[in-house]
Design a protein around this motif. Structure first.
Motif, PDB file in Angstrom:
ATOM      1  N   GLU A  60       0.960  -1.300  -0.093  1.00 43.94           N
ATOM      2  CA  GLU A  60      -0.192  -0.088  -0.053  1.00 43.94           C
ATOM      3  C   GLU A  60       0.860   1.352  -0.043  1.00 43.94           C
ATOM      4  O   GLU A  60       0.692   2.125  -0.661  1.00 43.94           O
ATOM      5  N   VAL A  61       1.903   1.260   0.715  1.00 42.17           N
ATOM      6  CA  VAL A  61       2.661   2.609   0.849  1.00 42.17           C
ATOM      7  C   VAL A  61       3.980   2.410   0.288  1.00 42.17           C
ATOM      8  O   VAL A  61       4.877   3.345   0.183  1.00 42.17           O
ATOM      9  N   ASP A  62       4.455   1.286  -0.312  1.00 45.89           N
ATOM     10  CA  ASP A  62       5.813   0.993  -0.911  1.00 45.89           C
ATOM     11  C   ASP A  62       6.742   1.353   0.188  1.00 45.89           C
ATOM     12  O   ASP A  62       7.943   2.111  -0.355  1.00 45.89           O
ATOM     13  N   ASP A  63       6.788   0.678   1.368  1.00 40.31           N
ATOM     14  CA  ASP A  63       7.868   0.878   2.325  1.00 40.31           C
ATOM     15  C   ASP A  63       7.753  -0.344   3.249  1.00 40.31           C
ATOM     16  O   ASP A  63       6.911  -0.565   3.827  1.00 40.31           O
ATOM     17  N   GLU A  64       9.032  -1.055   3.395  1.00 39.99           N
ATOM     18  CA  GLU A  64       8.866  -2.233   4.229  1.00 39.99           C
ATOM     19  C   GLU A  64       9.377  -1.829   5.599  1.00 39.99           C
ATOM     20  O   GLU A  64       9.269  -2.786   6.367  1.00 39.99           O
ATOM     21  N   PHE A  65       9.368  -0.748   5.920  1.00 43.80           N
ATOM     22  CA  PHE A  65       9.863  -0.394   7.142  1.00 43.80           C
ATOM     23  C   PHE A  65       8.806   0.497   7.851  1.00 43.80           C
ATOM     24  O   PHE A  65       9.245   1.492   8.695  1.00 43.80           O
ATOM     25  N   PHE A  78      14.142  -6.129   1.077  1.00 38.22           N
ATOM     26  CA  PHE A  78      14.370  -7.239   2.057  1.00 38.22           C
ATOM     27  C   PHE A  78      15.246  -8.241   1.087  1.00 38.22           C
ATOM     28  O   PHE A  78      15.987  -8.642   1.617  1.00 38.22           O
ATOM     29  N   THR A  79      14.581  -8.491   0.052  1.00 39.80           N
ATOM     30  CA  THR A  79      15.085  -9.610  -0.814  1.00 39.80           C
ATOM     31  C   THR A  79      16.549  -9.178  -1.366  1.00 39.80           C
ATOM     32  O   THR A  79      17.340 -10.136  -1.210  1.00 39.80           O
ATOM     33  N   LEU A  80      16.813  -7.869  -1.688  1.00 38.76           N
ATOM     34  CA  LEU A  80      18.110  -7.715  -2.143  1.00 38.76           C
ATOM     35  C   LEU A  80      19.003  -7.624  -0.936  1.00 38.76           C
ATOM     36  O   LEU A  80      20.308  -8.179  -0.962  1.00 38.76           O
ATOM     37  N   LEU A  81      18.538  -7.503   0.580  1.00 37.53           N
ATOM     38  CA  LEU A  81      19.375  -7.479   1.586  1.00 37.53           C
ATOM     39  C   LEU A  81      20.012  -8.913   1.819  1.00 37.53           C
ATOM     40  O   LEU A  81      21.179  -9.178   2.143  1.00 37.53           O
ATOM     41  N   THR A  82      18.980 -10.042   1.687  1.00 35.03           N
ATOM     42  CA  THR A  82      19.200 -11.315   1.897  1.00 35.03           C
ATOM     43  C   THR A  82      20.355 -11.815   0.875  1.00 35.03           C
ATOM     44  O   THR A  82      21.485 -12.659   1.284  1.00 35.03           O
ATOM     45  N   HIS A  83      19.952 -11.297  -0.231  1.00 37.83           N
ATOM     46  CA  HIS A  83      21.015 -11.740  -1.599  1.00 37.83           C
ATOM     47  C   HIS A  83      22.701 -11.232  -1.074  1.00 37.83           C
ATOM     48  O   HIS A  83      23.548 -11.622  -1.258  1.00 37.83           O
ATOM     49  N   CYS A  84      22.747  -9.825  -0.627  1.00 37.84           N
ATOM     50  CA  CYS A  84      23.670  -8.949  -0.191  1.00 37.84           C
ATOM     51  C   CYS A  84      24.651  -9.763   0.931  1.00 37.84           C
ATOM     52  O   CYS A  84      25.695  -9.836   0.600  1.00 37.84           O
ATOM     53  N   VAL A  85      23.839 -10.538   1.760  1.00 35.05           N
ATOM     54  CA  VAL A  85      24.628 -11.388   2.908  1.00 35.05           C
ATOM     55  C   VAL A  85      24.897 -12.582   2.817  1.00 35.05           C
ATOM     56  O   VAL A  85      25.529 -13.196   3.535  1.00 35.05           O
ATOM     57  N   LEU A  86      24.284 -13.515   1.677  1.00 35.38           N
ATOM     58  CA  LEU A  86      24.182 -14.700   1.597  1.00 35.38           C
ATOM     59  C   LEU A  86      25.527 -15.424   1.422  1.00 35.38           C
ATOM     60  O   LEU A  86      25.636 -16.430   2.090  1.00 35.38           O
ATOM     61  N   HIS A  87      26.401 -14.817   0.761  1.00 33.51           N
ATOM     62  CA  HIS A  87      27.638 -15.429   0.620  1.00 33.51           C
ATOM     63  C   HIS A  87      28.668 -14.915   1.445  1.00 33.51           C
ATOM     64  O   HIS A  87      30.054 -14.988   1.013  1.00 33.51           O
ATOM     65  N   ALA A  88      28.492 -14.044   2.357  1.00 32.73           N
ATOM     66  CA  ALA A  88      29.646 -13.705   3.429  1.00 32.73           C
ATOM     67  C   ALA A  88      30.061 -14.984   4.035  1.00 32.73           C
ATOM     68  O   ALA A  88      29.424 -16.098   4.235  1.00 32.73           O
ATOM     69  N   GLY A  89      31.515 -14.768   4.482  1.00 27.82           N
ATOM     70  CA  GLY A  89      32.162 -15.983   5.050  1.00 27.82           C
ATOM     71  C   GLY A  89      31.561 -16.325   6.472  1.00 27.82           C
ATOM     72  O   GLY A  89      31.509 -17.477   6.897  1.00 27.82           O
ATOM     73  N   THR A  90      31.554 -15.079   7.431  1.00 32.69           N
ATOM     74  CA  THR A  90      31.014 -15.265   8.641  1.00 32.69           C
ATOM     75  C   THR A  90      30.030 -14.581   9.019  1.00 32.69           C
ATOM     76  O   THR A  90      29.549 -13.662   8.149  1.00 32.69           O
ATOM     77  N   LEU A  91      29.385 -14.621  10.227  1.00 24.69           N
ATOM     78  CA  LEU A  91      28.225 -14.174  10.679  1.00 24.69           C
ATOM     79  C   LEU A  91      28.690 -12.508  10.803  1.00 24.69           C
ATOM     80  O   LEU A  91      27.927 -11.464  10.376  1.00 24.69           O
ATOM     81  N   GLU A  92      29.780 -12.157  11.236  1.00 22.50           N
ATOM     82  CA  GLU A  92      30.321 -10.970  11.481  1.00 22.50           C
ATOM     83  C   GLU A  92      30.345  -9.987  10.045  1.00 22.50           C
ATOM     84  O   GLU A  92      29.934  -8.851  10.216  1.00 22.50           O
ATOM     85  N   VAL A 350       9.078 -11.008   7.284  1.00 20.78           N
ATOM     86  CA  VAL A 350       9.337 -10.056   6.291  1.00 20.78           C
ATOM     87  C   VAL A 350       9.073 -10.729   4.849  1.00 20.78           C
ATOM     88  O   VAL A 350      10.033 -11.647   4.772  1.00 20.78           O
ATOM     89  N   PRO A 351       8.523 -10.487   3.841  1.00 24.18           N
ATOM     90  CA  PRO A 351       7.865 -10.873   2.795  1.00 24.18           C
ATOM     91  C   PRO A 351       8.720 -11.379   1.642  1.00 24.18           C
ATOM     92  O   PRO A 351       9.961 -10.745   1.622  1.00 24.18           O
ATOM     93  N   ASP A 352       8.350 -12.159   0.735  1.00 21.88           N
ATOM     94  CA  ASP A 352       9.171 -12.637  -0.434  1.00 21.88           C
ATOM     95  C   ASP A 352       9.457 -11.388  -1.143  1.00 21.88           C
ATOM     96  O   ASP A 352      10.512 -11.258  -1.577  1.00 21.88           O
ATOM     97  N   ASP A 353       8.759 -10.256  -1.108  1.00 20.06           N
ATOM     98  CA  ASP A 353       8.939  -9.200  -1.764  1.00 20.06           C
ATOM     99  C   ASP A 353       9.720  -7.967  -1.004  1.00 20.06           C
ATOM    100  O   ASP A 353       9.972  -6.980  -1.268  1.00 20.06           O
ATOM    101  N   MET A 354       9.981  -8.441   0.035  1.00 18.83           N
ATOM    102  CA  MET A 354      10.819  -7.760   1.244  1.00 18.83           C
ATOM    103  C   MET A 354      12.142  -8.183   1.248  1.00 18.83           C
ATOM    104  O   MET A 354      12.674  -9.215   0.965  1.00 18.83           O
TER     105      MET A 354
END
Length: 354
Positions: A60-65, A78-92, A350-354
């Motif tokens: 409705e508001v085009d805002d996931e926050f 949110f989806t882009l964020l998960t792709h950004c962190v997926l291949h990091a070596g460690t949690l840090e 937080v959604p598949d679109d998020m």
């Protein structure tokens, strides 16, 4: 806290989410209908229902926050964020990437990760005055939920600070985080053991697809302990009363390994025997205070404390409240009299679109 209880969201959090629509001059009924929720929310809702509501509001508001950042968190962020962190070596490395991403997307608040004295702390800075507790809670849900999923286990939270004043529904916040929560602090922060920063990322692209299909319900609930040696320890402890729990060496013997091996394997999972016992006692205490009629002394005995004063100290460490004050607050919010019964049901993605 029961598994069912972990999967329920307080009505107060539903109302705070709907406030995003009201601030934008939008009607709330379509979003509630899209989530399969009634027009009036007077009882806890499932994490799945709340997740659908989160998605409907984002559409409705085009805002996931929920319109609470310096900039809108546009749909798909949110989806882009998960792709950004997926291949990091460690949690840090993953957390530092996630914070950089959120700092660019939201602009305000701005988050940073600090490590000192065995603790990792994510601290948020606001350019102006403090935001609402709901805004900070939403940020922590996103960050902590992704972190837990990446390493395949729940990361125990040691402390949560809010820069804003204590809201009237503070009990809901304490129940949600299951950790010491303080308000009116110099900065908002989330603290956890620094040892987990070394954990390796345990996910791949296929797992990410499955994760996104279940979001946001799968990050709203407290991450399940469903794998690893720590899960086995928890199952053993839950099968007996706390007063009957064995010492660490006896537990290691029962599990057919040396104490040093058990200790090192738990540490590799970011856990400790003391921490596991502490979390189980905390969950049991909260549930008994919230749903039962036992006195504080009786609860202390059931939890294996040598005396009520020791239970009082532990409970204040967990929630920043005395057991009696916590019970009064939760009973009042649930529409109960401390000595009576409730006149309505009691009750936390937080959604598949998020």
């Amino acid at each position: 806290m029961t598994e069912a209880g972990r999967r329920m969201i307080s009505p107060s959090f539903v109302e705070e989410a709907l406030d995003c629509l009201r601030r934008h001059g939008r009607a709330v009924e379509p979003a509630l209908a899209a989530a399969g929720l009634p027009a009036i929310i007077d009882a806890p809702v499932s994490a799945e229902s709340y997740g659908r509501l989160w998605l409907a509001i984002a559409v409705e508001v085009d805002d996931e926050f929920f319109g609470m950042g310096g900039r809108p968190m546009r749909r798909g962020s949110f989806t882009l964020l998960t792709h950004c962190v997926l291949h990091a070596g460690t949690l840090e490395q993953a957390l530092r990437r996630a914070l950089r991403f959120l700092n660019v997307v939201l602009e305000d608040p701005s988050g940073r990760l600090d490590v000192a004295d065995g603790l990792a702390q994510v601290t948020l800075s606001d350019r102006e005055g403090p935001r609402s507790a709901f805004a900070y809670r939403t940020y922590w849900i996103l960050l902590h939920g992704i972190a837990c999923w990446l390493v395949g286990r729940r990361i125990p939270i040691r402390a949560v600070d809010f820069r804003c004043a204590e809201p009237k529904q503070a009990a809901d916040y304490r129940l949600f985080f299951g950790a010491p929560v303080r308000f009116s602090q110099p900065a908002s922060r989330l603290a956890f053991d620094a040892s987990v920063l070394k954990l390796a990322i345990a996910r791949n692209e296929q797992a990410l697809k499955h994760f996104l299909r279940g979001a946001p319900a799968n990050i709203l609930v407290r991450y399940r302990y469903d794998a690893g040696l720590s899960a086995s320890v928890r199952r053993r402890l839950r099968q007996m009363a706390p007063a009957a729990w064995k010492g660490f060496d006896d537990l290691a013997s029962q599990m057919r390994m040396s104490p040093s091996t058990l200790r090192h394997r738990l540490q590799a999972e970011g856990q400790s025997y003391l921490g596991i016992k502490d979390e189980i006692r905390r969950d049991m205490a909260i549930e008994m205070l919230q749903t039962g009629s036992l006195g504080v002394g009786a609860i202390a005995t059931r939890l294996g404390f040598s005396e009520p004063s020791a239970f009082h100290r532990a409970f204040r460490k967990w929630t920043s409240k005395s057991p009696a004050a916590f019970r009064r607050e939760t009973m009042a919010l649930a529409g109960k009299d401390v000595h009576g019964s409730s006149d309505r049901p009691a009750g936390n993605a937080v959604p598949d679109d998020m």
